[in-house]
Scaffold this motif. Structure first.
Motif, PDB file in Angstrom:
ATOM      1  N   SER A 160      -0.940  -4.178   0.297  1.00 15.23           N
ATOM      2  CA  SER A 160      -2.192  -3.423   0.150  1.00 15.23           C
ATOM      3  C   SER A 160      -1.980  -1.954   0.484  1.00 15.23           C
ATOM      4  CB  SER A 160      -3.287  -4.019   1.032  1.00 15.23           C
ATOM      5  OG  SER A 160      -2.972  -3.881   2.410  1.00 15.23           O
ATOM      6  N   GLU A 161      -1.148  -1.691   1.506  1.00 16.94           N
ATOM      7  CA  GLU A 161      -0.845  -0.302   1.881  1.00 16.94           C
ATOM      8  C   GLU A 161      -0.115   0.419   0.755  1.00 16.94           C
ATOM      9  OE1 GLU A 161       1.397   2.246   5.438  1.00 16.94           O
ATOM     10  OE2 GLU A 161       1.700   0.088   5.265  1.00 16.94           O
ATOM     11  N   MET A 162       0.843  -0.245   0.122  1.00 17.02           N
ATOM     12  CA  MET A 162       1.602   0.375  -0.952  1.00 17.02           C
ATOM     13  C   MET A 162       0.726   0.663  -2.165  1.00 17.02           C
ATOM     14  SD  MET A 162       4.625   0.942   0.181  1.00 17.02           S
ATOM     15  CE  MET A 162       3.660   1.336   1.652  1.00 17.02           C
ATOM     16  N   ILE A 163      -0.210  -0.237  -2.459  1.00 15.31           N
ATOM     17  CA  ILE A 163      -1.099  -0.031  -3.612  1.00 15.31           C
ATOM     18  C   ILE A 163      -2.001   1.174  -3.368  1.00 15.31           C
ATOM     19  CG2 ILE A 163      -3.025  -1.006  -4.914  1.00 15.31           C
ATOM     20  CD1 ILE A 163      -1.726  -3.772  -4.488  1.00 15.31           C
ATOM     21  N   VAL A 164      -2.653   1.192  -2.216  1.00 14.21           N
ATOM     22  CA  VAL A 164      -3.604   2.276  -1.918  1.00 14.21           C
ATOM     23  C   VAL A 164      -2.889   3.623  -1.803  1.00 14.21           C
ATOM     24  CG1 VAL A 164      -5.239   3.176  -0.219  1.00 14.21           C
ATOM     25  CG2 VAL A 164      -5.253   0.741  -0.809  1.00 14.21           C
ATOM     26  N   THR A 165      -1.812   3.669  -1.049  1.00 11.23           N
ATOM     27  CA  THR A 165      -1.125   4.949  -0.840  1.00 11.23           C
ATOM     28  C   THR A 165      -0.447   5.450  -2.116  1.00 11.23           C
ATOM     29  OG1 THR A 165       0.849   3.797  -0.018  1.00 11.23           O
ATOM     30  CG2 THR A 165      -0.768   4.538   1.620  1.00 11.23           C
TER      31      THR A 165
END
Length: 325
Positions: free
Chosen positions: A296-301
């Motif tokens: 989720s962090e990789m998608i958002v960032t």
């Protein structure tokens, strides 16, 4: 009589727990205590660090240790300059407050130096990471392969004077070490790799989405490029970040389609943006952890980073008056 042969300079700010581990490692150096000194420079007023150093100075009377504090925050480059300018050793070794030098770190540098040589040294840095690291851990581990980093390097004080030390316009911990390296290269200073001068650089815990905050550092790429355009393209980034521009361009085209109520523009722009963004996410996840939190962090960032990175890059280009894309 000054018996100090090598000085260690450590910039720090409000990280006493990490600094304590670094100081403990430096106190265990296999070198006579009267042959080296430790200089800690706080990047601004820091009561916690001051208390820690006062304790060290009182209890470790056999250890040559000094503490200085800058009046205001200026960045690690300024703190390092203050440190080496107050150093008594012919050699000045640099490390960071979150690093743990090996017991033979300083003696390895001393053995490699002959008085009067126009040289500088870089050691071996190890960054322990798990088999499935986070993106932040993977990026930090890249320090192991860097040509020259201030977490583990050493220069004769005379060479530092010759090149003017660190450029204090680098007010964050970003590119100031590359600038020092490039100045050494431009002055014909030989940079020697000393494999036995070893430092462990643990990865500090980082909050979710730390890569978004880190994009501000990109503005200093422009300053480094302005000072050393050829070396920047050779050693840092061979070409502009075209992928980011395509992602931003696709998003802009889709937005223009929305304004003009043009389905074809929305579709084309959306496909360009989605294609390049998806590729970016996939690349960042390919060698990193696959936990739900990290995915989720990789998608958002990955959606946010291109816009922030280019903004700060262009901000730096304007601030430092250089054509840099």
């Amino acid at each position: 009589m000054n018996n100090i042969k090598i000085s260690v300079v450590i910039p720090t700010y409000n990280r006493p727990i990490l600094l304590q581990k670094c100081l403990q490692a430096l106190a265990m150096q296999r070198l006579n205590k009267d042959q080296y000194e430790i200089i800690v420079v706080s990047d601004g007023p820091d009561s916690k660090t001051e208390r820690l150093l006062n304790t060290w100075i009182k209890r470790r009377r056999s250890l040559n240790i000094k503490y200085f504090s800058l009046f205001t925050k200026k960045g690690p480059a300024a703190a390092r300059n203050y440190g080496w300018l107050n150093a008594r050793g012919h050699l000045v070794a640099f490390t960071d407050d979150d690093c743990v030098p090996d017991k033979n770190w300083l003696s390895a540098y001393l053995k490699s130096y002959r008085t009067g040589d126009k040289v500088a040294f870089t050691g071996k840095t190890t960054v322990p990471v798990p088999n499935q690291p986070t993106d932040h851990e993977l990026n930090t581990s890249g320090l192991q392969f860097a040509d020259f980093i201030t977490a583990n390097c050493c220069c004769p004080k005379g060479v530092l004077k010759m090149i003017g030390g660190f450029d204090e316009r680098f007010t964050m911990a970003w590119r100031e070490d590359s600038d020092l390296q490039f100045k050494l290269i431009n002055e014909g200073v030989e940079i020697i790799k000393v494999e036995t001068a070893q430092v462990v650089h643990p990865v500090r815990k980082a909050p979710w989405g730390v890569s978004i905050k880190d994009q501000k550092k990109t503005m200093f790429n422009a300053l480094l490029y302005k000072k050393h355009p050829w070396l920047y393209r050779k050693k840092i980034q061979s070409r502009p970040p075209f992928q980011y521009y395509f992602m931003i361009g696709g998003a802009g085209l889709a937005f223009a389609g929305l304004v003009a109520t043009s389905i074809p523009l929305i579709a084309v722009g959306g496909l360009i943006w989605a294609g390049f963004t998806g590729s970016f996410i996939k690349k960042r996840l390919s060698a990193t952890a696959k936990t739900t939190r990290h995915i989720s962090e990789m998608i958002v960032t990955s959606v946010v980073i291109p816009f922030l990175s280019i903004f700060w890059q262009l901000y730096g280009a304007v601030k430092y008056r250089v054509l840099f894309i």
